[in-house]
Design an enzyme around this catalytic site. Sequence first.
Site, PDB file in Angstrom:
ATOM      1  N   ASP A 182     -12.030 -10.730   0.538  1.00 37.54           N
ATOM      2  CA  ASP A 182     -13.199 -11.012   1.379  1.00 37.54           C
ATOM      3  C   ASP A 182     -14.353 -10.231   0.777  1.00 37.54           C
ATOM      4  OD1 ASP A 182     -12.343  -8.505   2.416  1.00 37.54           O
ATOM      5  OD2 ASP A 182     -11.609  -9.398   4.272  1.00 37.54           O
ATOM      6  N   GLU A 222       0.802  -1.234   0.000  1.00 44.22           N
ATOM      7  CA  GLU A 222       0.000   0.000   0.000  1.00 44.22           C
ATOM      8  C   GLU A 222       0.831   1.278   0.000  1.00 44.22           C
ATOM      9  OE1 GLU A 222      -2.574  -0.432   3.380  1.00 44.22           O
ATOM     10  OE2 GLU A 222      -3.352  -2.371   2.727  1.00 44.22           O
ATOM     11  N   ASN A 229       2.046  -5.190  -3.117  1.00 42.82           N
ATOM     12  CA  ASN A 229       0.663  -5.516  -2.740  1.00 42.82           C
ATOM     13  C   ASN A 229      -0.146  -4.225  -2.555  1.00 42.82           C
ATOM     14  OD1 ASN A 229      -1.216  -7.639  -1.925  1.00 42.82           O
ATOM     15  ND2 ASN A 229      -1.075  -6.819   0.154  1.00 42.82           N
ATOM     16  N   GLU A 236      -6.006 -10.839  -0.678  1.00 44.72           N
ATOM     17  CA  GLU A 236      -6.738 -10.590   0.586  1.00 44.72           C
ATOM     18  C   GLU A 236      -8.245 -10.582   0.364  1.00 44.72           C
ATOM     19  OE1 GLU A 236      -5.253  -7.135   2.676  1.00 44.72           O
ATOM     20  OE2 GLU A 236      -3.179  -7.590   2.190  1.00 44.72           O
ATOM     21  N   HIS A 267     -10.508  -6.554  -1.259  1.00 41.09           N
ATOM     22  CA  HIS A 267     -11.478  -6.394  -0.168  1.00 41.09           C
ATOM     23  C   HIS A 267     -12.726  -5.753  -0.777  1.00 41.09           C
ATOM     24  CE1 HIS A 267      -8.683  -7.488   2.993  1.00 41.09           C
ATOM     25  NE2 HIS A 267      -7.791  -6.659   2.492  1.00 41.09           N
TER      26      HIS A 267
HETATM   27  O1  9MR Z   1      -6.607  -8.077   9.109  1.00 40.51           O
HETATM   28  C1  9MR Z   1      -5.560  -7.349   9.672  1.00 40.51           C
HETATM   29  C2  9MR Z   1      -5.927  -6.912  11.070  1.00 40.51           C
HETATM   30  O2  9MR Z   1      -6.066  -8.037  11.899  1.00 40.51           O
HETATM   31  C3  9MR Z   1      -4.868  -5.990  11.634  1.00 40.51           C
HETATM   32  O3  9MR Z   1      -5.298  -5.475  12.850  1.00 40.51           O
HETATM   33  C4  9MR Z   1      -4.567  -4.861  10.662  1.00 40.51           C
HETATM   34  C5  9MR Z   1      -3.393  -4.022  11.130  1.00 40.51           C
HETATM   35  O4  9MR Z   1      -2.212  -4.761  11.133  1.00 40.51           O
HETATM   36  O5  9MR Z   1      -4.235  -5.386   9.379  1.00 40.51           O
HETATM   37  C6  9MR Z   1      -5.243  -6.157   8.808  1.00 40.51           C
HETATM   38  O6  9MR Z   1      -4.785  -6.629   7.540  1.00 40.51           O
HETATM   39  C7  9MR Z   1      -4.610  -5.658   6.520  1.00 40.51           C
HETATM   40  C8  9MR Z   1      -3.453  -6.113   5.657  1.00 40.51           C
HETATM   41  O7  9MR Z   1      -2.307  -6.334   6.432  1.00 40.51           O
HETATM   42  C9  9MR Z   1      -3.170  -5.125   4.541  1.00 40.51           C
HETATM   43  N1  9MR Z   1      -4.341  -4.874   3.760  1.00 40.51           N
HETATM   44  C10 9MR Z   1      -5.529  -4.506   4.509  1.00 40.51           C
HETATM   45  C11 9MR Z   1      -5.822  -5.540   5.591  1.00 40.51           C
HETATM   46  C12 9MR Z   1      -7.100  -5.200   6.334  1.00 40.51           C
HETATM   47  O8  9MR Z   1      -6.971  -4.022   7.030  1.00 40.51           O
END
Ligand code: 9MR
Length: 591
Positions: free
Chosen positions: A271, A152, A203, A269, A239
């Site tokens: 969902d 990101e 990513n 990722e 997402h």
């Molecule tokens: O799903 C993840 C959540 O449990 C964490 O609290 C959060 C912060 O580390 O990150 C979430 O995963 C993210 C991923 O690492 C990057 N893309 C977006 C995902 C959802 O926020």
Amino acid sequence: MRRFLFILCCTALLSAQTLRQAGAQRALLIGAAADATDANPDPLVKEPLYASTLETQYSMLEPENAMKWASIHPAQTRYNFQPGDELVAFAQAHQMQTRGHNLCWWSYNPAWVTNLAATATPATMASVFQDHINTVVTHYKGQVFAWDVVNEALSDSQPAGGIALKDSIWYNQPGIGATGTGYVEQAFRWAHAADPNALLFYNEYSVEAPGAKFNAMLAMVKDFVARGVPINGVGLQMHIGITGSPSSAGLAQNIQQLTALGLQVHITEMDVKLPVDSSGVASAADLQSQAQTYQRILTVCLQNPGCTAFQTWGFTDKHSWIPGSYPGFGAALPFDASYQAKPAVASMIGAMQTVPPVLNAAALVNAASYKGGAVAPGELVTLFQANYGPGSLVGAQLDSNGLVSSNLAGTQMFFDGIAAPSIYALAGQVSAVVPYGVSSKQQTVVQYEYNGVLSNTATLPVVPSAPAIFALDASGSGPGIVLNQDLSLNTSSNPAAGGSVIAVLATGGGTVQGGATDGALAPGAGNQTLPVTATIGNVTETAVYAGPAPGEVNGVMQVNLTVPTGLTGAQPLILIVGGVSSQSGITVAIK
Ligand code: 9MR
């Protein structure tokens, strides 16, 4: 009675396969983000259904949080590898791949590093960044097959034709001293230095549909590829919800623009969030729409073989980031909170069982040289990317007539409708012998089939010969498969003597005088129709024998040559059949 019929109907309709099994037949990794001791309690240890669902349904896992900066590097001089190691060990114990996430992100950095960034120089930040990437990638070297190196980095709004980056401690607050996308590039270079075999991904979210953010990402990775920055792929996070999700055509276009650069695409990722009631339950209608959305996105991935992994962000609604981040939404994953398969599971398996395999004409190549473009009668060919086939390698089999079977574990390759003898089959890579019947044709229509599902067709030119020598290590070059006069294998430690006769194994020699039966094992006589000569070193040789290789399937050509005197060491070996030369780079050892 009615109940009995119902069971009959639905047992027959439901697939006996798991997601993982269906994915193996598509040469597609099916992944899920997973938690271990970084979550409390540790579901991998505390919930038997978590572990069993993960290992039966998935061939890949990705630590949802365990390898992020804040988890794995909680203090400047302390790394916490335990949760990541637990997930890697689980993956290895169940023959799954581990995808690493992530080495660089604007978010979820530990307090010590954000505090440091407030006063540090870019040079200090660069040294901290390099140490982290090097330490983490080295720790998981050979165990994490692919990394999200940078996550990101792009701004949500982009200037026309430009690339705007998100503010971050690695970019500009204070950053590591690189301008523009330089910090992203630097992260890839350091990751590659630490593990040259790991696949390195960029990513990103909101780049699944065409638009300014995708264009900026494409410009960045295109520049990286052009300048040799070690990047192997792009992760599309995905997402989404049941409304406003990317169109199939738009997603396909984006994937194709990335794979055209030689990059892989992973869906990383996915969902599909749904509105839920206060108990977290979604409506039956929404669950059906969700199933269709999963199926639709997976279908686009299957239709584009450069899309090599399909991963969801978790797998059970019991552990999902959605309810916490989107109040009123949830139920986003393929399994419900009790680990029961939701409609999405059957729809994804259905896509994997029914979407036609892809036949890419450019991926049909000579089995010895890997050169494509045209086929010759009797040529052993390999088709790569045929993304529907047996999940593990199946070798040639003889049919009841003693011929090499053209239907191998459900795979078939057709040339103008004639089934080709099959040498081996594996999802993503099958090998067959071009039927001799194409010899009278200018071109041939090729088609591939698995379990009754036909691919698209491709038309390839037919040429009289396309000679190629088999390499000892099947790489297409280096020492050839050559037998010395005593029938021992020619190697650098077992070279042939000048004046002795060697036998070279090759394919693509074209037709044989008197004809040859497709799939028959050669009796050890007969001659190629076209004239065969050779060069060893710079010496031209006429063939002592050039025809079918005894005991091998028709199509494997044996050429016996007298070794010239006065040459030593690894000498270049070329066959010339009907004026066409075999590949360069094959050698024979002479003493
Ligand atoms: O799903 C993840 C959540 O449990 C964490 O609290 C959060 C912060 O580390 O990150 C979430 O995963 C993210 C991923 O690492 C990057 N893309 C977006 C995902 C959802 O926020």
